[in-house]
Enzyme design. Structure first.
Site, short mmCIF file in Angstrom:
data_model
loop_
_atom_site.label_atom_id
_atom_site.label_comp_id
_atom_site.label_asym_id
_atom_site.label_seq_id
_atom_site.Cartn_x
_atom_site.Cartn_y
_atom_site.Cartn_z
N PHE A 62 -1.79 8.29 3.90
CA PHE A 62 -2.62 8.94 4.92
C PHE A 62 -3.87 9.60 4.32
O PHE A 62 -4.23 10.73 4.69
CB PHE A 62 -1.84 10.00 5.70
CG PHE A 62 -0.80 9.47 6.66
CD1 PHE A 62 -0.67 8.13 6.92
CD2 PHE A 62 0.06 10.35 7.30
CE1 PHE A 62 0.29 7.65 7.81
CE2 PHE A 62 1.03 9.90 8.19
CZ PHE A 62 1.15 8.55 8.44
N SER B 113 5.26 5.52 8.72
CA SER B 113 4.69 5.15 7.42
C SER B 113 5.69 5.49 6.31
O SER B 113 6.30 6.56 6.34
CB SER B 113 3.39 5.90 7.17
OG SER B 113 2.97 5.74 5.83
N ASN C 201 5.37 -1.14 11.64
CA ASN C 201 4.63 -0.67 10.47
C ASN C 201 5.00 -1.54 9.27
O ASN C 201 5.65 -2.58 9.41
CB ASN C 201 4.97 0.80 10.21
CG ASN C 201 3.79 1.58 9.64
OD1 ASN C 201 3.11 1.12 8.73
ND2 ASN C 201 3.54 2.76 10.17
N ASN D 58 4.83 6.13 3.31
CA ASN D 58 4.05 6.72 2.22
C ASN D 58 3.87 8.23 2.29
O ASN D 58 3.20 8.82 1.46
CB ASN D 58 2.69 6.04 2.13
CG ASN D 58 2.83 4.55 1.89
OD1 ASN D 58 3.67 4.13 1.11
ND2 ASN D 58 2.04 3.76 2.60
N THR D 59 4.46 8.87 3.31
CA THR D 59 4.52 10.32 3.38
C THR D 59 5.98 10.72 3.26
O THR D 59 6.80 10.27 4.07
CB THR D 59 3.94 10.84 4.71
OG1 THR D 59 2.56 10.49 4.79
CG2 THR D 59 4.08 12.35 4.82
N ASN E 93 0.82 -1.21 0.00
CA ASN E 93 0.00 0.00 0.00
C ASN E 93 0.85 1.26 0.00
O ASN E 93 1.87 1.34 0.67
CB ASN E 93 -0.98 -0.02 1.18
CG ASN E 93 -0.53 0.79 2.37
OD1 ASN E 93 -0.61 2.02 2.35
ND2 ASN E 93 -0.04 0.13 3.40
N LYS F 141 4.74 4.16 17.21
CA LYS F 141 4.76 3.07 16.24
C LYS F 141 6.00 3.22 15.38
O LYS F 141 6.25 4.29 14.82
CB LYS F 141 3.50 3.09 15.37
CG LYS F 141 3.40 1.87 14.44
CD LYS F 141 2.02 1.79 13.80
CE LYS F 141 1.87 0.49 13.00
NZ LYS F 141 0.50 0.36 12.45
#
Length: 353
Positions: free
Chosen positions: A121, A182, A244, A184-185, A117, A215
């Site tokens: 966010f 994450s 994560n 993805n940022t 994925n 996390k």
């Protein structure tokens, strides 16, 4: 109970994000279909004094929770007991609404029971999510709020985003989770440094008495991860969630070049980092393990390694709505077979040998 395999074949005909939207719609509607909801809850939600724990001053009827990323906007909280979850974690939410990354941004690796994925966010923003959450909190199960900075917020102003989010969710959640892991940022993982973590948790402690957890990502060296976790706990973190998603694309054939991997291929990597952290921090803070957990054996392994709670997400996609029930029933069998009377005796048992 219906067989999930047939439904999975239909869902897997759709783009993964479309399938998720269909699933979300079903779970939003489920609590209003009382007979079906009650039946599923009675079947899937395992209550046993042997699995019950008091953590953060609230009761966890069983140790298996839904990980962040599934219920981004707090629209499915009431349906989670019907899936068997002992707690749920919403988000990740950002202060302002965020569309996330360009589509397609969610991919399946079915043979590996893995998702990739790159959502970024995507959420309706903290104001809307808080409004949704107020309608259901306090819930039948504990609820965590997973929070992250907006993509457009410069690194030097990241702290202000987390301040907004802590203040917005501290009264309508049982615990909060700082997400700086994450993939993805852009540059978010750069915030996984001791100076920022110290400042962040010192601030969080001044804003709320609610437990705030960190996390972390699975892709750092164990030594670095341990030091960051120690710093967080020293600065006021009430717990650590590991881990994560991973950007180790060697774990799947033909990976995309974006996003993080979750699911079965993450299990060993996640376990090894969790185990290293637990050896240092077990008994000093609450530890939650997530990453590739989809059966009782894996959950049991994490509990024995020092996890008080475990979380699932991707396994639900591949195994279906009966998965959590099977995990909890399996945990009871495994612990009783090994002579443990209560889950508290299981937790950290590998570290007590």
């Amino acid at each position: 109970m219906f067989k999930y395999d047939g439904l999975k074949k239909i869902l897997f005909m759709f783009d993964p994000e479309t399938a998720h939207t269909l699933g979300e719609f079903s779970l939003r509607v489920l609590p209003f279909l009382r007979s079906i909801n009650n039946y599923m809850t009675a079947r899937n939600f395992i209550r046993s004094d042997d699995l019950k724990q008091e953590i953060f001053g609230v009761t966890f009827e069983n140790p298996v929770g839904l990980g962040a990323g599934f219920d981004k906007n707090a629209t499915m909280v009431k349906a989670m007991p019907a899936l068997g979850f002992g707690f749920t974690e919403i988000g990740t939410m950002t202060p302002k609404p965020q569309e996330g990354n360009a589509k397609p941004r969610l991919f399946r690796h079915p043979e590996q029971k893995t998702l990739q994925n790159a959502m970024g966010f995507n959420n309706e923003g903290s104001f809307v999510v808080a409004k949704n959450l107020k309608k259901v909190f306090p819930a039948d199960i504990p609820v965590g709020a997973n929070i992250g900075k907006n993509k457009s917020t410069p690194q030097e102003h990241a702290l202000s985003d987390y301040k907004i989010l802590i203040n917005r969710f501290k009264e309508i959640s049982d615990y909060l989770v700082i997400n700086i892991s994450s993939p993805n940022t852009p540059n978010l993982r750069d915030l996984q440094n001791e100076a920022f973590i110290t400042e962040l948790f010192t601030m969080a402690k001044s804003l709320t008495h609610k437990p705030v957890l960190l996390k972390i990502a699975p892709d750092m060296e164990a030594k670095v991860a341990i030091e960051l976790c120690k710093t967080a706990v020293k600065s006021g973190a009430a717990g650590i969630i590991a881990t994560n998603t991973t950007i180790d694309y060697s774990l799947v054939p033909h990976p995309k070049s974006i996003g993080g991997l979750s699911g079965e291929v993450l299990a060993q990597k996640s376990y090894e980092l969790f185990q290293a952290i637990a050896k240092e921090l077990y008994g000093k803070t609450v530890l939650i393990s997530v990453g590739g957990i989809s059966n009782a054996e894996e959950a049991y392994k994490r509990l024995k390694a020092g996890a008080s709670l475990v979380q699932c997400y991707t396994g639900l996609i591949f195994e279906g709505p009966g998965m959590v029930r099977e995990i909890n029933l399996g945990l009871l069998k495994l612990m009783h077979k090994d002579g443990f009377k209560n889950i508290k005796d299981v937790i950290g048992s590998d570290l007590k040998k």
